[in-house]
Design an enzyme around this catalytic site. Sequence first.
Site, short mmCIF file in Angstrom:
data_model
loop_
_atom_site.label_atom_id
_atom_site.label_comp_id
_atom_site.label_asym_id
_atom_site.label_seq_id
_atom_site.Cartn_x
_atom_site.Cartn_y
_atom_site.Cartn_z
N THR A 94 -7.19 25.91 18.86
CA THR A 94 -6.36 26.38 17.75
C THR A 94 -5.12 27.03 18.35
OG1 THR A 94 -8.30 26.74 16.35
CG2 THR A 94 -6.25 27.81 15.69
N LYS A 169 -5.96 24.60 10.03
CA LYS A 169 -6.94 25.49 10.65
C LYS A 169 -6.47 26.94 10.59
CE LYS A 169 -10.37 27.03 13.18
NZ LYS A 169 -10.63 26.61 14.56
#
Length: 269
Positions: A94, A169
């Site tokens: 991420t 995300k």
Amino acid sequence: MTGIRTGFIGIGSQGAPMAYRMLARFPLTVWARRPDAAAEFAQKGAAVAGSVEELGAACDHVGLCVVNDTDVLDICGRLVPAMKPGSLLALHSTVLPQTADAVEGLCSRRGIAMVDAPVSGGAPGAEAGTMTVMCGGSRAAFEQARPVFESFAALIVLLGPAGAGQKAKIVNNALMAANMGLAQAALQAGEALGVDREALAALVKASSGRSFGFEVYARIAQPRAFEHGAKMLLKDTDLLAAILPGSPDTAMLEHAAKSFLLRATGAAN
């Protein structure tokens, strides 16, 4: 096993169970900075590369799951030049969407497909094969990656071009953290009103106020018990502030999230 030669870098608490699921279906090569981290994979039949470059040259599909943007760019600078044209890089970290864009550009110049593919579900989801993969990239790259993603995920979604997976995300994790902050406030309000905490938590989990974030918060004894997870969510909440600054929606999510995350990480008094 099928013939896709897979590789994985980043065999930590989340990456390791993803890689084990891949190993059950595909030939797998791993690389780790610490040789002991790869020893158990070797015992279970995986090959262990001596370098990032060696792994890249050996694989058709490489999953990358390291923590931050700096590590992603450092490893990709060594990995991508060693990969064969036609192979694929799946970025499970991420990171900032512009980092995913930079990796996609590096890959495209060498004829390598790339999907930015952060995941949700944590280690339990990976172990069960029920993760969600949030994908950004071309339709062709998405379809090329899908058979490997299916080894550890139940929901695999293409959200747009490279970077779209990271954006989704980041929003998802900021909402998760905000829900935990609201759960903290709700349970504290209940205690201030003299309501039994465990009974209220059980009630909410079966009622309209429920959320995954509430369920996680309700089962921890106190915020510091979630310190490791909170550090990761704090990073992702800060990423949202970086990519959508000045937005009232960002401010709302950030305020709710940090009311919990700063306590959990020990950053609040």
